[in-house]
Every structure is written in structure tokens, then in C-alpha cells.
Write an enzyme that holds these catalytic residues in place. Structure first.
Site, mmCIF file in Angstrom:
data_model
loop_
_atom_site.group_PDB
_atom_site.id
_atom_site.type_symbol
_atom_site.label_atom_id
_atom_site.label_comp_id
_atom_site.label_asym_id
_atom_site.label_seq_id
_atom_site.Cartn_x
_atom_site.Cartn_y
_atom_site.Cartn_z
ATOM 1 N N ILE B 12 -1.722 -9.245 -6.407
ATOM 2 C CA ILE B 12 -3.017 -9.506 -7.046
ATOM 3 C C ILE B 12 -3.038 -10.940 -7.589
ATOM 4 C CG2 ILE B 12 -4.589 -8.808 -8.911
ATOM 5 C CD1 ILE B 12 -4.385 -6.745 -6.650
ATOM 6 N N HIS B 49 -5.112 0.995 3.454
ATOM 7 C CA HIS B 49 -5.859 2.253 3.464
ATOM 8 C C HIS B 49 -7.261 2.060 4.016
ATOM 9 C CE1 HIS B 49 -2.932 4.696 1.366
ATOM 10 N NE2 HIS B 49 -2.740 3.715 0.512
ATOM 11 N N CYS B 401 21.837 -8.287 12.698
ATOM 12 C CA CYS B 401 21.005 -7.101 12.941
ATOM 13 C C CYS B 401 19.559 -7.492 13.218
ATOM 14 C CB CYS B 401 21.058 -6.160 11.748
ATOM 15 S SG CYS B 401 22.717 -5.604 11.357
HETATM 16 C C1 LIG Z 1 5.179 3.553 -4.765
HETATM 17 C C2 LIG Z 1 3.927 2.757 -4.530
HETATM 18 C C3 LIG Z 1 3.246 2.874 -3.313
HETATM 19 C C4 LIG Z 1 2.077 2.168 -3.081
HETATM 20 N N1 LIG Z 1 1.491 2.213 -1.849
HETATM 21 C C5 LIG Z 1 0.389 1.464 -1.595
HETATM 22 C C6 LIG Z 1 -0.195 1.449 -0.300
HETATM 23 O O1 LIG Z 1 0.332 2.034 0.638
HETATM 24 N N2 LIG Z 1 -1.335 0.751 -0.114
HETATM 25 C C7 LIG Z 1 -1.929 0.065 -1.117
HETATM 26 O O2 LIG Z 1 -2.969 -0.510 -0.879
HETATM 27 N N3 LIG Z 1 -1.368 0.034 -2.349
HETATM 28 C C8 LIG Z 1 -0.221 0.698 -2.601
HETATM 29 N N4 LIG Z 1 0.358 0.663 -3.836
HETATM 30 C C9 LIG Z 1 -0.275 -0.138 -4.865
HETATM 31 C C10 LIG Z 1 0.092 -1.610 -4.769
HETATM 32 O O3 LIG Z 1 1.458 -1.773 -4.550
HETATM 33 C C11 LIG Z 1 -0.292 -2.275 -6.077
HETATM 34 O O4 LIG Z 1 -1.629 -2.011 -6.312
HETATM 35 C C12 LIG Z 1 -0.117 -3.787 -6.046
HETATM 36 O O5 LIG Z 1 1.160 -4.148 -5.559
HETATM 37 C C13 LIG Z 1 -0.315 -4.296 -7.444
HETATM 38 O O6 LIG Z 1 -0.020 -5.644 -7.490
HETATM 39 P P1 LIG Z 1 0.002 -6.390 -8.866
HETATM 40 O O7 LIG Z 1 0.062 -7.821 -8.509
HETATM 41 O O8 LIG Z 1 -1.075 -5.896 -9.728
HETATM 42 O O9 LIG Z 1 1.317 -5.892 -9.594
HETATM 43 P P2 LIG Z 1 2.843 -6.262 -9.406
HETATM 44 O O10 LIG Z 1 3.191 -6.467 -8.003
HETATM 45 O O11 LIG Z 1 3.601 -5.250 -10.151
HETATM 46 O O12 LIG Z 1 2.961 -7.680 -10.100
HETATM 47 C C14 LIG Z 1 2.988 -7.838 -11.484
HETATM 48 C C15 LIG Z 1 3.890 -9.011 -11.776
HETATM 49 O O13 LIG Z 1 3.778 -9.354 -13.135
HETATM 50 C C16 LIG Z 1 5.014 -9.754 -13.630
HETATM 51 N N5 LIG Z 1 5.026 -9.640 -15.077
HETATM 52 C C17 LIG Z 1 5.011 -8.506 -15.812
HETATM 53 N N6 LIG Z 1 5.079 -8.793 -17.131
HETATM 54 C C18 LIG Z 1 5.132 -10.136 -17.227
HETATM 55 C C19 LIG Z 1 5.232 -11.027 -18.329
HETATM 56 N N7 LIG Z 1 5.297 -10.583 -19.588
HETATM 57 N N8 LIG Z 1 5.277 -12.349 -18.075
HETATM 58 C C20 LIG Z 1 5.228 -12.821 -16.804
HETATM 59 N N9 LIG Z 1 5.138 -12.004 -15.724
HETATM 60 C C21 LIG Z 1 5.091 -10.684 -15.941
HETATM 61 C C22 LIG Z 1 5.942 -8.783 -12.940
HETATM 62 O O14 LIG Z 1 7.278 -9.245 -12.932
HETATM 63 C C23 LIG Z 1 5.336 -8.698 -11.552
HETATM 64 O O15 LIG Z 1 5.902 -9.639 -10.665
HETATM 65 C C24 LIG Z 1 1.547 1.353 -4.092
HETATM 66 C C25 LIG Z 1 2.246 1.209 -5.283
HETATM 67 C C26 LIG Z 1 3.451 1.862 -5.496
HETATM 68 C C27 LIG Z 1 4.215 1.618 -6.738
#
Ligand SMILES: Cc1cc2nc3c(=O)[nH]c(=O)nc-3n(C[C@H](O)[C@H](O)[C@H](O)COP(=O)(O)OP(=O)(O)OC[C@H]3O[C@@H](n4cnc5c(N)ncnc54)[C@H](O)[C@@H]3O)c2cc1C
Ligand SMILES: Cc1cc2nc3c(=O)[nH]c(=O)nc-3n(C[C@H](O)[C@H](O)[C@H](O)COP(=O)(O)OP(=O)(O)OC[C@H]3O[C@@H](n4cnc5c(N)ncnc54)[C@H](O)[C@@H]3O)c2cc1C
Lengths: 417, 475
Positions: B12, B49, B401
Site C-alpha cells: 500500500i 481476487h 535451484c
Molecule cells: C495470510 C494473508 C493472506 C492474504 N492474501 C491476500 C490475497 O490473496 N490477495 C489480496 O489481495 N490480499 C491478500 N492479503 C492482504 C494483503 O496482503 C494486504 O492487504 C497488504 O499486503 C497490506 O499491505 P500494507 O502495505 O497495508 O501492509 P504491510 O505489508 O503489513 O506493510 C506495513 C509496513 O509498515 C511497517 N511499519 C509498521 N509499523 C511501523 C512503524 N512504527 N514505523 C515504520 N514502519 C512501520 C511494517 O514494517 C510494514 O513493512 C493477505 C494477507 C495475509 C496476511
């Protein structure tokens, strides 16, 4: 496209012995392809003693043993391409290789000898639960760090699996000042050589927990401890038997898998038991003109037997190049009761000569009898006081006996005789 | 002084950063770990999805369907592997068939195209290994698969190539609003920005709390997976789901873009970011996969892992300007289908939300293209030789691999965002992701990292400080 009579993939002990033997049997156009920067294969990281006892009647280190063969290869002026990885192999024996000097090249061979050795089974293959943190190594990787690179991967160690590499690393890490707290083996018996259990564990008071496994690995960035549990006869952990060991390192020594991705690509039939090619007694696979030897064919305990097998493969490949494909009259050779496999999987009755059958038992057996039978009769019976999976067994069948075989051949083991 | 600071280097934050990098503003990304793509965006199912799951009119439904449509284009621009392989939801009873009808009409309401209920016969034709007990399926031709960490890395790399700055090991522990926002990291570093976007995943509640926003909470639900070797890659070609029941969504069986088969995830509430696998969890993945398919080649497992879904108490995405602080935006509770939705969320946040706060002007020299990264093994012999002639390091295979060359590893260590450790190299190149799981190549990769960074191999880590590979020299 380059052309060679014989291309050998892998310059470990198997590839080296095969090359020398092919040369001495009359073929001079040979190329060895080795991805590492030197010849010798896995032996280069095995700096402990104990190699060559069978063949040379003296105890050498791995590199010393390898050097004997490297010298022979050099004496004959056999061509070697180092830092060269084979990327693919086809049924009609075209090898694609890559290196920095020539880039990607195609090589056409009249015969190919597979000598790629094996890799270690990883933690993932076992689905061991817990954290995915630093400090988890396969025993061979740890061996490489310690013996080749000169670094210690950890100080408080638990080893899962009692394969030879794990045993040897238990001793090695201890000698380097690490504390090995336990070696856990899920089976009720060790898969390593007896001499290694005595010399590597007992002599250093390292406890061996049989019928035990690691049920969890803890840690945040680096391993901080493991939970080990006893297992029942189905290898399922027994509740209540958990024991916690603090450590910073876990080594996995849970088996070797022949490295047969190239063989698969070439359409060579593999045995589900050995994970290596199915071969005739001359080590030819079911693809005409492609031979296999050493750990890529079956995981050997001793390098001496690798050399022996590879000389046979080298000789066979040279015969193939010089005389062309021979008509075969093949029978199947099957692993019967209490054996995990028999090699060769097929015997060509036209080939002549005696045949040595190699096999491993599927458990520990005392006062047992090994029988070799065909559809009608028993060809051979050998009594043994003990047979263990950790030590490869062999029996020899004379030419007469081979000639007399009716139908398929089955090798089995009977207990309590 | 930055115009916008994005907190959280997940998919995101990454895609928002990239959208913003198209404008003439100064932007940065703050990530607490030693590398980006270390949170949910690393360990998930990687499914694009179709969009029939989410409730109509929810943000999930809206962004899912839009994101699904944007994915082919954006992955092409960023050189990321994506495949439109189609999804199938399996039904094992008449009752489940009815649920499929509901899913179908819900999907249609959400704007999903091409949904179709198919018979057992058609199902078996599409997927011969599906259990004979499955009596039908919902077919979603727009479903796809993508590599989630590759998408995250590539979007951040592309943004950096276009001028964005990345600060890793920047664990945000305080945010103050003066005229601008002053963001402080645990190690004392400070950054000021006119606007802040909170994309901290599991940490997003904490970040919001720093500015006095207590309007949502974030919980964790762990999912465990088993990954099978590429030799089993042909086992399924579509993504196979169970019909969701009251008991939950069940697991999936899916190919990955790299040709492996993925089984999982489980669903278990956790009260911290707990990414350990458990024997119960892995066992349940195995038994559920066995209910869906016959002859699952479990023996080819090469690794297992877990990810933690960060969901909000609103059970929908939170994508809005904070009610308590202007210029502070929350992108929180982005659970599944967050990966799919990410391209659409990013466009919305950059264009609609930030665009209204700051005066945005398009850059003239914005380059949306990032050359495909790690393609070497897929090139023709001539193309390979061309590259090796220029850079001999591409002629040296390091990971046997996956057939990854030294050239690719050096590239991962030198291009944006630069890898600094073993896991970073692995996520960028796949070195160590194959069947031996780095058993063979790890010492070589460690050496290359040390060499490129001009340090000693003893300082090389698996994934940041505290995870050093080695404890010292031998005697
Ligand atoms: C098991 C699982 C299966 C999923 N399957 C799917 C799927 O098949 N299809 C789909 O569309 N979505 C899927 N999702 C959802 C998708 O993975 C998430 O919606 C997406 O990765 C969210 O991204 P993000 O950037 O919000 O969060 P994250 O990738 O968690 O990024 C958040 C970042 O913030 C950082 N952070 C946290 N706190 C701090 C701080 N205090 N200071 C600085 N940095 C910080 C963290 O280290 C991390 O790198 C799945 C999720 C999970 C867990
Ligand atoms: C830790 C350990 C301890 C041991 N201890 C003993 C002992 O005490 N006594 C004893 O007798 N034996 C011992 N052995 C066994 C002995 O080392 C092996 O049996 C022997 O090395 C196997 O030889 P090989 O040539 O089949 O395989 P390897 O030695 O593995 O050689 C295979 C070669 O093929 C190359 N290769 C593979 N794929 C390709 C490709 N695609 N392109 C180019 N090259 C390729 C590899 O780089 C390697 O050099 C030990 C083995 C290990 C691992």
C-alpha cells in the site's frame, strides 16, 4: 555447437573416476563440466579423515582423496571446464552449459555421464514448525562455512538427524569450541555409519536422542531455543515428553537427495525409492547413451564405492561410444521384503559377466537372511548378524546365476533365522 | 523537509509512493525494518481476487474490482510477474452450491465480469486433481496471481528512481504537529513533512494513536502456508478456493507466478505480529488441502511460512483523512483483498486525498517503467550471451535451484531499493527460494553481499541486526 564423445556433468569423485576410466578404455574426447571453481565436489569440504580406507587402505582427508583422482585426470590431459554450470540436458544428449568466458554454449555428446551428486534435504521439506530466523542451517552448509570459509555459524547447537554429515559436524563444531547439546533422530536407529556415532558423538559425550524430533524452533531474529519431543511408532510427537533446549543454532542433517533435475528434463526414468535414475548393471539409464554414477544415482556412505561405481559407468560409456548401442535382454530387479531399494533396477542378460547388487534395508535387523530369488528358485542366500539402513549392502551374482534367471529377480530379507 | 511522508513499506505504502512520485513534490517512505516488503505484503496468498467476496458498497468491493482491472497494466510497467489464471470456488454440497449463486450475484453487483457456475464435469476438465466430491464451482475468469513482494519492491524502486527517498530502520515512535508534522524514529532521527500517510499495516493503530486518533483498532489473524516445489507446479492451474462457510473461508490451493504450488492459509487470532508456524497449523493445511484435491504432493514441500492479517474493527478498509488531524491520512486495516486493491487505493489516495490537500503538478520526466528485474533464466541463448559479454557476472550461476546468476545478485544489491541482507537478496532474485532453500548458495550470496558492501562476511545478516549468520572465525 561443440562436439565430444563423452560429456561428464559434475567434477566430484564420481565424475573424475568416470572420466579416467572412460579414457583408459579408449575414448579420448572427453569433457568434464563442473560448476564450482575447482574439482573434487563435496570432498573439498570434508577435511576430516576416513576416506579411502577401502580403496587405498589408508585414511585420507576428503581433499587428499579427491586429489588422487584430479592428478589422474590431469595426467591424461582430460579437458575440464570449471565455473561452468549445466543448465539443461536433452534426450538426444545435447548439453547446455553457462560460464563467464564463453556465455551459454551447446555441446553435443555421443554419451553423457551424470555425476551431479546430491543436495541436502532442507528444514522446509520436513515442515518443522516455529520461527524462520537466523541460525538454522543444513549440516553441509555449516560444514562449508567452517571448513571452507573459516567461520563458525553458532555456539550452542542442536542437530536434527543423525546422518553422517550431522555426526561429523557435531564433532567439528565441538572441536571449534561450540557446545553441541543434542543430536535428535526421529527413527529408532541412526542413519549414520557406526564409526561416526562412536568417533563423533560418544567420544565427545554428545547425547543422541533416538525416536526424538524437534517440535518447535523459537527465536526473534536468531534461534533462542528448541523444543524436542519423543515420537511414537508413527513418528508422531508424544504429548508430555517435551524438553526445552536453549541454543543459538539448529543444524539439519535429515537426508540427501540426488540432484536429478537435469535427468528429469531429459526424460530419464527415476526410481521413487532412490530418487536417482533407474539403471542397468552397466549404469546406463533408460535413455540410451546416458549413464549415471555416484551420489546422483544412489546416496553412498563411502566415497570408495562412488569411485568404483563411477569407473564402471565410465567404462560402459566408452563401450557405448566405441561399439554403439547394444541389444538388451532385460529383466527387472525388485526390492522385496524389508529392503528399501535394490540397484541396478534392471539386469541385461546379454551383457555377460557377474553383477553386484546394492541395497539398503528398511530397518535394523538382527540374525537375518538375505535371499535372491527369481520366479522359480532361490539363487542366493546370505546370513547376516546385523543389517542397518545406514550401511549399504551388496551381494554378487555370478554370470552362471544371471544366465539361469527365469522371470524377475527379487531381493529380500528374512528376520530371525 | 518533505511534502509527504509515507509510513510503512508494504504494497500500500509502496504503490502510493509510486503514484506520488509522478508529481513535482518531495516525498519519502519510512520503514521500521531493514528492508521493505517485510510485513503482510511479504507473506500472503498472492491472489488477484476477482471481487465477488466483499459486501457490495464496501470499500473492499470498490477497490478490489478496480484494482483487479489495473493489475495487468501496472505489473507490466513495473516488470512484475502477473498471471490471469482464473479462480474456482469449489462446492461440496447442494447448500454450498446455493452459496455460490449468492457469491455470483454479489460479484455481479460489485461489477465482476464473466462469473459462471460450472458443473462437476466442467470443473474436472479444468482441474483434474480436484476431489471427486466437489459437485460444482464458481468460475471467475478475471482472477489472477501476482508476486506480492516483487510488486512492493518494484513500486518502491520505481518511485525512488523518480526521486522518492527511502529511510529503512526508521521505526516511527512519535509524531508531533507543529506547522508541519515532525516524525521521530526510535533511534532519534527526525523528519518533517506537510502531510503524512499512515500505511503501517499491523502498526497502523499505533501510528494513528500518536496523533491522538483513536477511531479504530487493529487486530491480527495469522495464516500459515506450505509451499510445494516447482516439480509439482502442474498440480493446479487455477486458484482453488473452498466455499466460504460460517466457520470461515477455508484454505486455497493455488499456483504461484513462479510455478510453485501454495497451500493455505489457516486463520488464527494472534495478539502480536506472530509469524511462527505451528505443527497444528501446518497439519490443518495438509488435511484441508486433502479435502479439496486428491493426491496433493505434500512430499514436495520446500518451505512453510506464516503471515498476519491486520484487520480493523470496522471490518472494511480505512482510507481517509483523520478526523482529528488535517493532513494526516490513514490507510489502515487493509486486509485481504488489499494486495489486489493496492493499485486502485494508491491512485485514490494520491489523486483524491493528497491532491486536495497539496497542490500537485505532474512531473515532466516521470518514468513509469521499471525494467523487468530478474528475467535472466527466461531469456534466449543469444540474449543471455549478449548480457554475459557485457557483464561476465551473469555467466556465473550462484543459486543452482533457481538458476540465479551473480549478475542478478549484484544488481539486487545496487539498484533501488537496495538489498542489504540474505533475505533481501532472496526476495529480489529468488536466490535461495528453491528446493534446497539456500543450503548451497547462502555462503556464496553472503560473500557477494560482503564484497559489494565492502564489509566482512561476519556482518552479513539474514534480515537485519541480530540475525547475523556467523558468530566468529574458526580457531
Ligand atoms: C495470510 C494473508 C493472506 C492474504 N492474501 C491476500 C490475497 O490473496 N490477495 C489480496 O489481495 N490480499 C491478500 N492479503 C492482504 C494483503 O496482503 C494486504 O492487504 C497488504 O499486503 C497490506 O499491505 P500494507 O502495505 O497495508 O501492509 P504491510 O505489508 O503489513 O506493510 C506495513 C509496513 O509498515 C511497517 N511499519 C509498521 N509499523 C511501523 C512503524 N512504527 N514505523 C515504520 N514502519 C512501520 C511494517 O514494517 C510494514 O513493512 C493477505 C494477507 C495475509 C496476511
Ligand atoms: C559431510 C560429508 C561427509 C562425508 N564423509 C565421508 C567419509 O568419511 N568417508 C567416505 O568415504 N565418504 C564420505 N562422504 C561421502 C562422499 O563425499 C560422497 O560419497 C562423494 O563425494 C560423492 O561423490 P559424487 O561425485 O557423486 O558427488 P559430489 O561430490 O557431490 O560431486 C558432484 C559434483 O557435481 C557438480 N555439479 C552438480 N550439478 C552440476 C551442474 N548442473 N553443472 C555442473 N556441475 C554440477 C557439483 O558442483 C559437484 O562438484 C561424505 C560426504 C559428506 C557430504
Amino acid at each position: 555447437m561443440k562436439n565430444y564423445d563423452i560429456v561428464i556433468i559434475g567434477g566430484g569423485p564420481a565424475g573424475l573416476a568416470a572420466a579416467v576410466s572412460a579414457y583408459d578404455n579408449g575414448v579420448k574426447s572427453i569433457l568434464i563440466l563442473e560448476r564450482d571453481e575447482c574439482l573434487g565436489g563435496i570432498l573439498n569440504q570434508c577435511i576430516h579423515n576416513g576416506f579411502g580406507l577401502t580403496r587405498f587402505k589408508e585414511s585420507m582427508t576428503g581433499p587428499e582423496y579427491a586429489y588422487k583422482f584430479i592428478e589422474e585426470v590431469q595426467k591424461r590431459g582430460i579437458e575440464v571446464s570449471l565455473n561452468t554450470t549445466v543448465l539443461s540436458l536433452t534426450k538426444d544428449k545435447v548439453v547446455t552449459a553457462i560460464n563467464s568466458q564463453e556465455g551459454v554454449t551447446l555441446i553435443k555428446a555421443k554419451a553423457v555421464i551424470l555425476a551431479m551428486g546430491c543436495r541436502e534435504r532442507s528444514r522446509g521439506a520436513l515442515n518443522v514448525a516455529g520461527a524462520r530466523v537466523a541460525g538454522i542451517y543444513s549440516a553441509g552448509t555449516a560444514q562449508k562455512y567452517v571448513n571452507v570459509k573459516g567461520y563458525l555459524p553458532g555456539k550452542d547447537v542442536v542437530i536434527l538427524g543423525s546422518g553422517d554429515i550431522g555426526l561429523i559436524m557435531a564433532r567439528r563444531m565441538t572441536l571449534e569450541g561450540a557446545k553441541v547439546h543434542a543430536v535428535c533422530e526421529i527413527m529408532p536407529h541412526s542413519s549414520g555409519l557406526k564409526r561416526n556415532i562412536v568417533q563423533c558423538l560418544n567420544d565427545f559425550d554428545i547425547p543422541l536422542y533416538l525416536s526424538h524430533t524437534i517440535t518447535r524452533i523459537d527465536g526473534d531474529k536468531r534461534v533462542t531455543g528448541v523444543e524436542i519431543s519423543a515420537v511414537d511408532s508413527d513418528k508422531k510427537p508424544i504429548k508430555g515428553s517435551e524438553k526445552y533446549i536453549k541454543c543459538d543454532t539448529v543444524l539439519f542433517s535429515v537426508g540427501l537427495i540426488p540432484e536429478n533435475e537435469l535427468s528429469k528434463e531429459a526424460g530419464i526414468r527415476l526410481s521413487p525409492k532412490t530418487k536417482g535414475a533407474e539403471v542397468y548393471q552397466n549404469r546406463e539409464t533408460d535413455v540410451s547413451g546416458i549413464f549415471a554414477c555416484g551420489n546422483v544415482l544412489q546416496v553412498h556412505d563411502l566415497v570408495d564405492f562412488v569411485s568404483e561405481e563411477s569407473e564402471l559407468a565410465g567404462k560402459s560409456a566408452s563401450e557405448y561410444v566405441l561399439n554403439g548401442e547394444a541389444e538388451k535382454n532385460a529383466i527387472n530387479c525388485i526390492a522385496g521384503a524389508n529392503l528399501s531399494y535394490v540397484l541396478p533396477q534392471r539386469i541385461d542378460k546379454n551383457a555377460g559377466g557377474s553383477v553386484t547388487l546394492f541395497f539398503r534395508t528398511s530397518g535394523v535387523f538382527k540374525n537375518c537372511k538375505i535371499t535372491v530369488q527369481d520366479g522359480q528358485k532361490t539363487l542366493l542366500e546370505i546370513k547376516k548378524r546385523v543389517a542397518v539402513p545406514g550401511e549399504m549392502e551388496r551381494v554378487n551374482l555370478t554370470e552362471d546365476k544371471i544366465k539361469s534367471i527365469v522371470g524377475e529377480l527379487t531381493v529380500g530379507l528374512e528376520e530371525g533365522v | 523537509m518533505f511534502d509527504v511522508a509515507v509510513i510503512g513499506g508494504g504494497v500500500i505504502g509502496g504503490l502510493i509512493l509510486r503514484e506520488l512520485s509522478a508529481y513535482d513534490i518531495k516525498i519519502c517512505l519510512l520503514e521500521k525494518e531493514s528492508d521493505v516488503a517485510m510485513g503482510q505484503s511479504k507473506a500472503n496468498s498472492g491472489i488477484v481476487h476477482a471481487g465477488f467476496d466483499a459486501k457490495p458498497d464496501s470499500l473492499k468491493a470498490k477497490f478490489n474490482v478496480l484494482g483487479n482491472r489495473l493489475m495487468p497494466q501496472i505489473t507490466k510497467e513495473l516488470g512484475v510477474k502477473y498471471k490471469n489464471n482464473g479462480s474456482l470456488v469449489l462446492a461440496f454440497s447442494q447448500e454450498e452450491m446455493k452459496t455460490l449463486e449468492e457469491l455470483k450475484s454479489r460479484g455481479e453487483e460489485n461489477g465482476v465480469e464473466g462469473l459462471e457456475i460450472i458443473s462437476q464435469e466442467e470443473l474436472i476438465k479444468k482441474e483434474p486433481n480436484v476431489s471427486k466430491k466437489a459437485i460444482g464451482a464458481l468460475y471467475a475468469p478475471t482472477g489472477g496471481i501476482v508476486c506480492p513482494y516483487e510488486l512492493t519492491l518494484a513500486s518502491i524502486g520505481n518511485a525512488m528512481d523518480n526521486g522518492a527517498e527511502l529511510f529503512t530502520k526508521f521505526d516511527v515512535c512519535e509524531i508531533k504537529k507543529d506547522v508541519d508534522f515532525i516524525i521521530t524514529a526510535e533511534d532519534g532521527r527526525q523528519i518533517t513533512a506537510k502531510a503524512v500517510i499512515n500505511c503501517a499495516g499491523y502498526g497502523s493503530q499505533k501510528i494513528a494513536n500518536f496523533i491522538g486518533d483513536f477511531s479504530f483498532t487493529v487486530g491480527g489473524r495469522k495464516g500459515e502456508y506450505i509451499l510445494l516445489d516447482r516439480q509439482s507446479g502442474g498440480f493446479a492451474s487455477h486458484t482453488l478456493f473452498c466455499t466460504p462457510t460460517k466457520k470461515g473461508k477455508g484454505i486455497l490451493v493455488s499456483p504461484t507466478v513462479d510455478g510453485n504450488i501454495l497451500l493455505g492459509p489457516t486463520a488464527e487470532e494472534v495478539d502480536f505480529d506472530d509469524r511462527t508456524t505451528t505443527s497444528n497449523g501446518l497439519q490443518s493445511v495438509i488435511s484441508k488441502a486433502n479435502e479439496m484435491c486428491q493426491g496433493v504432493p505434500h512430499h514436495t514441500a520446500i518451505t512453510s511460512f506464516a503471515g498476519v492479517r491486520a484487520y480493523s474493527d470496522r471490518h472494511d478498509f480505512i482510507i481517509e483523512e483523520s478526523k482529528v488531524q488535517k493532513g494526516f491520512f490513514n490507510c489502515a486495516g487493509i486486509e485481504s483483498p488489499g494486495l489486489t486493491s493496492a493499485p486502485a487505493i494508491a491512485k485514490h489516495v494520491a489523486g483524491e486525498l493528497i491532491g486536495k490537500t497539496l497542490n500537485l503538478k505532474k512531473k515532466e520526466n516521470f518514468n513509469p517503467i521499471r525494467k523487468p528485474d530478474y528475467f535472466f533464466s527466461e531469456l534466449s541463448v543469444e540474449e543471455k550471451n549478449e548480457i554475459i559479454k557485457k557483464d561476465p557476472a551473469y555467466g556465473r550461476i550462484i543459486c543452482r535451484c533457481e538458476q540465479i546468476t551473480e549478475g542478478e545478485i549484484i544488481r539486487a544489491l545496487t539498484e533501488n531499493p537496495r538489498a542489504t541482507d540474505i533475505d533481501g537478496v532472496k526476495r529480489r532474485t529468488r536466490a535461495g527460494m528453491g528446493r534446497c532453500q539456500g543450503g548451497f548458495c547462502q555462503p556464496y550470496v553472503a560473500e557477494i553481499i560482503a564484497r559489494v558492501n565492502g564489509t566482512d562476511i561476519e556482518t552479513v545478516t539474514k534480515n537485519g541486526k541480530g540475525s547475523e549468520l556467523l558468530v566468529g572465525k574458526t580457531k
